[in-house]
Each structure stands twice: as C-alpha cells, then as structure tokens.
Write a protein that holds these residues in place. Sequence first.
Motif, PDB file in Angstrom:
ATOM      1  N   ALA A 293       0.579  13.529 -11.245  1.00 55.98           N
ATOM      2  CA  ALA A 293      -0.230  12.456 -11.838  1.00 55.98           C
ATOM      3  C   ALA A 293      -0.338  11.328 -10.816  1.00 55.98           C
ATOM      4  CB  ALA A 293       0.406  11.944 -13.120  1.00 55.98           C
ATOM      5  N   VAL A 294      -1.542  10.818 -10.633  1.00 53.78           N
ATOM      6  CA  VAL A 294      -1.767   9.721  -9.685  1.00 53.78           C
ATOM      7  C   VAL A 294      -2.543   8.607 -10.390  1.00 53.78           C
ATOM      8  CG1 VAL A 294      -1.693  11.136  -7.601  1.00 53.78           C
ATOM      9  CG2 VAL A 294      -3.856  10.857  -8.821  1.00 53.78           C
ATOM     10  N   ARG A 295      -2.253   7.394  -9.965  1.00 52.04           N
ATOM     11  CA  ARG A 295      -2.954   6.233 -10.518  1.00 52.04           C
ATOM     12  C   ARG A 295      -4.022   5.792  -9.514  1.00 52.04           C
ATOM     13  NH1 ARG A 295      -1.723   2.614 -14.612  1.00 52.04           N
ATOM     14  NH2 ARG A 295      -2.621   0.523 -14.390  1.00 52.04           N
TER      15      ARG A 295
ATOM     16  N   ALA B  82       0.841  -1.194   0.000  1.00 55.74           N
ATOM     17  CA  ALA B  82       0.000   0.000   0.000  1.00 55.74           C
ATOM     18  C   ALA B  82       0.872   1.238   0.000  1.00 55.74           C
ATOM     19  CB  ALA B  82      -0.919   0.008   1.224  1.00 55.74           C
ATOM     20  N   THR B  83       0.338   2.316  -0.554  1.00 52.11           N
ATOM     21  CA  THR B  83       1.020   3.608  -0.498  1.00 52.11           C
ATOM     22  C   THR B  83       0.546   4.348   0.746  1.00 52.11           C
ATOM     23  OG1 THR B  83      -0.734   4.619  -1.827  1.00 52.11           O
ATOM     24  CG2 THR B  83       1.178   3.718  -3.004  1.00 52.11           C
ATOM     25  N   ASN B  84       1.205   5.453   1.042  1.00 53.26           N
ATOM     26  CA  ASN B  84       0.840   6.221   2.243  1.00 53.26           C
ATOM     27  C   ASN B  84       0.851   7.710   1.907  1.00 53.26           C
ATOM     28  OD1 ASN B  84       0.145   6.614   4.939  1.00 53.26           O
ATOM     29  ND2 ASN B  84       2.272   6.852   5.567  1.00 53.26           N
ATOM     30  N   HIS B  85       0.091   8.054   0.865  1.00 49.78           N
ATOM     31  CA  HIS B  85       0.088   9.437   0.403  1.00 49.78           C
ATOM     32  C   HIS B  85      -0.836  10.316   1.235  1.00 49.78           C
ATOM     33  CE1 HIS B  85       2.626   8.705  -3.024  1.00 49.78           C
ATOM     34  NE2 HIS B  85       1.861   7.712  -3.419  1.00 49.78           N
TER      35      HIS B  85
ATOM     36  N   ASP C 177      -0.109   4.657  -7.380  1.00 48.04           N
ATOM     37  CA  ASP C 177       1.152   5.109  -7.959  1.00 48.04           C
ATOM     38  C   ASP C 177       1.093   6.621  -8.101  1.00 48.04           C
ATOM     39  OD1 ASP C 177       3.671   5.056  -8.958  1.00 48.04           O
ATOM     40  OD2 ASP C 177       3.216   3.877 -10.745  1.00 48.04           O
ATOM     41  N   HIS C 178       2.266   7.252  -8.144  1.00 50.08           N
ATOM     42  CA  HIS C 178       2.323   8.714  -8.133  1.00 50.08           C
ATOM     43  C   HIS C 178       3.548   9.182  -8.900  1.00 50.08           C
ATOM     44  CE1 HIS C 178       4.054  12.348  -5.965  1.00 50.08           C
ATOM     45  NE2 HIS C 178       3.012  12.824  -6.633  1.00 50.08           N
TER      46      HIS C 178
END
Length: 273
Positions: A227-229, A214-217, A264-265
């Motif tokens: 840009a983000v996915r 997992a991401t932690n944005h 994704d970023h």
Amino acid sequence: MPQSRDRLPKTHVIRRTIAALREAGFEAEADLSTETRSTAEVEADRIARQQDRVEALESKADRRAAAAGAAWNRERAAVEALPEGGEPIKVGHHSEARHRRAIERAHASTRAAVAAENAAGEAAARAATAARTTGARYSVQTVANRIEKLGADIRRLERQIVDDTYDPERGYRPATEEEKARRARSAAPRLGELRDQLAYWEGVRAEHIATGKATNHSRETIKPGDAVRIRGHWRRVVRANAKTVSVETGYSWTDKAPYHEITDHRSAGGDAA
C-alpha cells in the motif's frame, strides 16, 4: 531581452534582431559571452531578491492597512455628522444644502474606505503569495519534477549529438565523427549549464531525503500488493515499474505515479489502510 538573466544567449533571437536592425539601416554588432554563474550562486541571489520583494510588499501592505484604518475613521466621523435618526432633508429649509453636503461626504468617505480596504487586502495577498514562492520552488514535488525534466533535457541533447544526419539524396545516414564533434562543441555550453543545474537540484533532493521531507522509493522497495500513499490517498500497488508505480483505482483501470510522489508506504504484510 526578457528572461535572459543568468542564461545562455538566445543566439537565434539575437541574429534575427541584428539582421532586422541592419536591414532598417542601423549599425548593429553583438559581443556574446557563454559564461554563466553557477546554479548555487543564481539560486542564492534569487532567494535574496525574493526576500527583498517580500519585505517590500509587506511594508506596502502595512501602509495600505494603516491608510484603510484612517479611511474608516474618516468615514465614521462623516456618518456621525449626519442628523440623528435618519432625519429627511428639509427641502427649502436653510439646512438643506448643509444636509446634502453631509450626505455626499458620508457616501464619498464610505466609498474611499471600501477602496482602501480592498487595496490593503490585495497588498496583503500579494505579500503572502511572494512569501510562499521560495517554499513552493523548493517543495519536494517541484524539486523531484525539476530533476526529471533536467535529466530528460540532457539526454535529448546527448542524443542530438550522435543522431543520424539527413542527406537530401540518400536519406538518413550515420553522422560522421566530424559532425558529431561539431554538434558536441555547439551543445557544450547548454549541456554544461544543464548538468550544473541537475547537480544542484540533486543536492537539494538528497537533503530532502536525509531530513525525512521526501521518500526515496524505487522498484527495490515497492512490491505488488504493498500500500502506498500518493497525493493524500492510499492505493494498492499492482506493478512496480522502472520509474513509476501502477496502483489500483477501484475501477477497471490502474493509475501510474512516479516514485517520488509516494509519501508513505506499507508492505503487503503490514497494517495497510
């Protein structure tokens, strides 16, 4: 009571049930406990039970697959027992009854084989679904959503403790300290349960982040123009809000998504799709 395993007693349902039983002439008493197992114990037990269920369903699927194979073998034997070349029934001949019985056996065996094949397919599908259940429960998206809901439930209960009290004569008035204390005592078991669940799932979320699942944005890492996915699609960021990110849609409006849905970023100066 349905859905009562490892949960606090549903006192409102229990009270109504006791009242109905007494009204019907029965003797009814309740001895309730607010003690529950920790979320870690509950989840470990749930995973173990689900694994047992998966193994039982897989065994059932194997048995039904074997039964389907045997049924098709019987069907093949019954069909091969028919006269060669699709010979018609000789009406009035001594072979007529035998011929009709052979056709009926072939039809019956085919129907039985198809039914056995369908049963085997259904059992295999149920086993496959059960095998995915734990994974789905612990998926990155599901865990993040569960954390959001638990946090909202806790905040709602905490607000209810200090909410104003409605007075039929004067309308709403600030709750007294005694009222707040009474509400706090009443809400304590549920709050304790929710906070334990939140701590457990936050630990799972932390592990997802640590292992790269997992991401932690947040608004500290996402900026307008990046840009983000999200859900498999790249989107240009319009605004980074406190809990969500607003992205372009290609139309005159924007969409919002929580930060945990970003997989994704790429920064505005990077190679964005």
